[in-house]
Enzyme design. Sequence first.
Site, PDB file in Angstrom:
ATOM      1  N   PHE A 134       6.232   3.384   2.328  1.00 28.13           N
ATOM      2  CA  PHE A 134       7.330   3.264   1.354  1.00 28.13           C
ATOM      3  C   PHE A 134       8.167   4.541   1.294  1.00 28.13           C
ATOM      4  CE2 PHE A 134       9.043   2.939  -3.020  1.00 28.13           C
ATOM      5  CZ  PHE A 134       9.543   1.646  -2.968  1.00 28.13           C
ATOM      6  N   GLU A 135       7.574   5.681   1.639  1.00 22.88           N
ATOM      7  CA  GLU A 135       8.284   6.972   1.591  1.00 22.88           C
ATOM      8  C   GLU A 135       9.036   7.270   2.892  1.00 22.88           C
ATOM      9  OE1 GLU A 135       5.031   6.693   0.168  1.00 22.88           O
ATOM     10  OE2 GLU A 135       6.189   6.503  -1.681  1.00 22.88           O
ATOM     11  N   THR A 142      -3.054  -8.723  -2.869  1.00 23.39           N
ATOM     12  CA  THR A 142      -1.921  -8.957  -3.775  1.00 23.39           C
ATOM     13  C   THR A 142      -0.612  -8.956  -2.984  1.00 23.39           C
ATOM     14  OG1 THR A 142      -1.458  -6.617  -4.170  1.00 23.39           O
ATOM     15  CG2 THR A 142      -3.175  -7.634  -5.529  1.00 23.39           C
ATOM     16  N   PHE A 188      -0.966   7.081   5.022  1.00 26.84           N
ATOM     17  CA  PHE A 188      -1.705   5.865   4.667  1.00 26.84           C
ATOM     18  C   PHE A 188      -2.121   5.168   5.967  1.00 26.84           C
ATOM     19  CE2 PHE A 188      -2.905   2.076   2.534  1.00 26.84           C
ATOM     20  CZ  PHE A 188      -2.899   2.319   1.178  1.00 26.84           C
ATOM     21  N   ILE A 190      -1.081  -2.976   5.995  1.00 22.48           N
ATOM     22  CA  ILE A 190      -2.057  -4.042   6.241  1.00 22.48           C
ATOM     23  C   ILE A 190      -2.182  -4.902   4.984  1.00 22.48           C
ATOM     24  CG2 ILE A 190      -4.455  -4.567   6.862  1.00 22.48           C
ATOM     25  CD1 ILE A 190      -4.528  -1.920   8.392  1.00 22.48           C
ATOM     26  N   HIS A 229       1.556  -6.689  -3.003  1.00 21.27           N
ATOM     27  CA  HIS A 229       1.999  -5.302  -2.749  1.00 21.27           C
ATOM     28  C   HIS A 229       2.510  -5.150  -1.305  1.00 21.27           C
ATOM     29  CE1 HIS A 229       1.978  -0.992  -3.644  1.00 21.27           C
ATOM     30  NE2 HIS A 229       1.468  -0.789  -2.439  1.00 21.27           N
ATOM     31  N   PHE A 236      11.935   1.821  14.535  1.00 20.09           N
ATOM     32  CA  PHE A 236      11.015   1.182  13.586  1.00 20.09           C
ATOM     33  C   PHE A 236       9.639   1.041  14.233  1.00 20.09           C
ATOM     34  CE2 PHE A 236       9.418  -2.747  11.473  1.00 20.09           C
ATOM     35  CZ  PHE A 236       9.455  -2.297  10.166  1.00 20.09           C
ATOM     36  N   ARG A 255      -2.584  -2.876  18.393  1.00 17.48           N
ATOM     37  CA  ARG A 255      -1.228  -2.360  18.657  1.00 17.48           C
ATOM     38  C   ARG A 255      -1.163  -0.838  18.675  1.00 17.48           C
ATOM     39  NH1 ARG A 255      -1.579  -7.080  16.889  1.00 17.48           N
ATOM     40  NH2 ARG A 255      -0.057  -8.712  17.272  1.00 17.48           N
TER      41      ARG A 255
END
Length: 175
Positions: free
Chosen positions: A63-64, A92, A28, A88, A94, A119, A133
């Site tokens: 998320f994975e 909403t 993503f 990003i 999310h 991280f 970045r």
Amino acid sequence: MAGKLQPERVDGGLTAAGLRFGIAVSRFNSFITERLLSASVNALERAGAGSKDVTVVHVPGAFELPLTAKKLAMSGKYDALIAIGCVIRGETSHYDYVCSETSRGLQLAQMDTGVPVLFCVLTCDTLEQAIDRAGLKGGNKGFEAGLAAIEMGHLSRKIRATHSAPAATGKTRRK
Ligand code: INI
């Protein structure tokens, strides 16, 4: 006047030779994450890591990353892992769920397994912040994560070697 106490210092080195690294990277926002990945690999390579010492695993989204990092950590093959993603903000909530669960999950993965998980997940309000970045004004967070992974890999090995409890003798202490 300063005292004479000279504390033992434990520092992690910055040479990657002999250490093994796993990198989990999200597809993503790959325009950003692939730049972070290149910089991480570049940091490891320039510090002496060989091709067989670095494994890259792609996942669908940030998320994975936690589950993948945990599985890699549990394999026992790696001195340190780098989790790369880019979230990003949208219209909403999310974004908030993905950010909080990704950071929480990655922290849990390293705490549960004892393998450092760096991280390298950008959490940005705009695409411009992410680009900054990933190789522009803000440097490249992937390169920083690569160096931090080397340091933490060394540190973990050192602490394990010098601070581990002596092996159990099998004897139980008399009460
Ligand atoms: N995943 C990201 O890595 N970055 C994002 O910005 C993002 N947004 O905005 O939705 C995102 N969503 C996907 C998520 O990580 C999971 O892959 C998906 O929900 C399937 O579990």
